[in-house]
Motif scaffolding. Structure first.
Motif: not given
Length: 185
Positions: A95, A123-127
């Motif tokens: 990720k 981030t990989s979680t779109n944060d």
């Protein structure tokens, strides 16, 4: 007999000069290396960097930058990226987190990286974190600033003055929150 005494005096004078020269020499190799190199100039310049950092055969980071200046010749050595960086960080599951900045400087002795100008971390979680200046402590794996930030986490856009987080954003905190906006998606 006089010739012999004359040769003896000449030999003593030559020996005295040689011994004096030998003991007056000092190790100044460091000073010789600095000849022609100004302390204000980098000792190295790299252009169009595409650096891949691997660990145990897996790519962990990819650094892209148009230019890097090497100032290891200074008392406080550093690497400067005057035209910015794009840094992809890959975790164990591949990720990707992406760091972008207009300017960066990596201080070697303190393990501190100073990112400046339109800093963006996704981030990989779109944060996504937006800041004008951000510091990264490589040893502690900690991100921080005391400057204004915007942090998008999920549907919330949080504005504040300051930010603290571990490098994985599991403990991300906007300091001195000045506003929270919930976005519709």
């Amino acid at each position: 007999m006089k010739t012999r005494t004359y040769k003896y005096y000449i030999l003593n004078i030559v020996t005295a000069i040689a011994v004096t020269m030998f003991f007056s020499c000092k190790d100044n190799f460091k000073e010789i290396q600095k000849i022609g190199v100004s302390e204000n100039e980098p000792i190295g310049v790299a252009e169009n960097i595409n650096l891949k950092y691997t660990d145990s055969g897996k790519i962990k980071a990819i650094l892209l930058s148009p230019k890097m200046l090497d100032y290891q010749n200074r008392a406080f050595p550093f690497f400067e990226f005057p035209n910015g960086i794009v840094l992809d960080l890959l975790d164990e599951d591949n990720k990707k987190n992406v760091v972008i900045a207009d300017y960066a400087i990596n201080y070697i002795n303190t393990n501190l990286i100073d990112l400046q100008g339109n800093v963006k971390i996704t981030t990989s979680t779109n944060d996504t974190l937006y800041a004008e200046q951000l510091f990264y402590d490589k040893k502690k794996e900690w991100i921080f600033t005391n400057k204004p930030v915007k942090f998008r986490q999920g549907q919330d856009l949080i504005n504040g003055n300051g930010f603290d987080s571990d490098s994985k954003f599991t403990n991300a905190e906007v300091l001195e929150v000045t506003g929270i906006i919930t976005l519709d998606e």
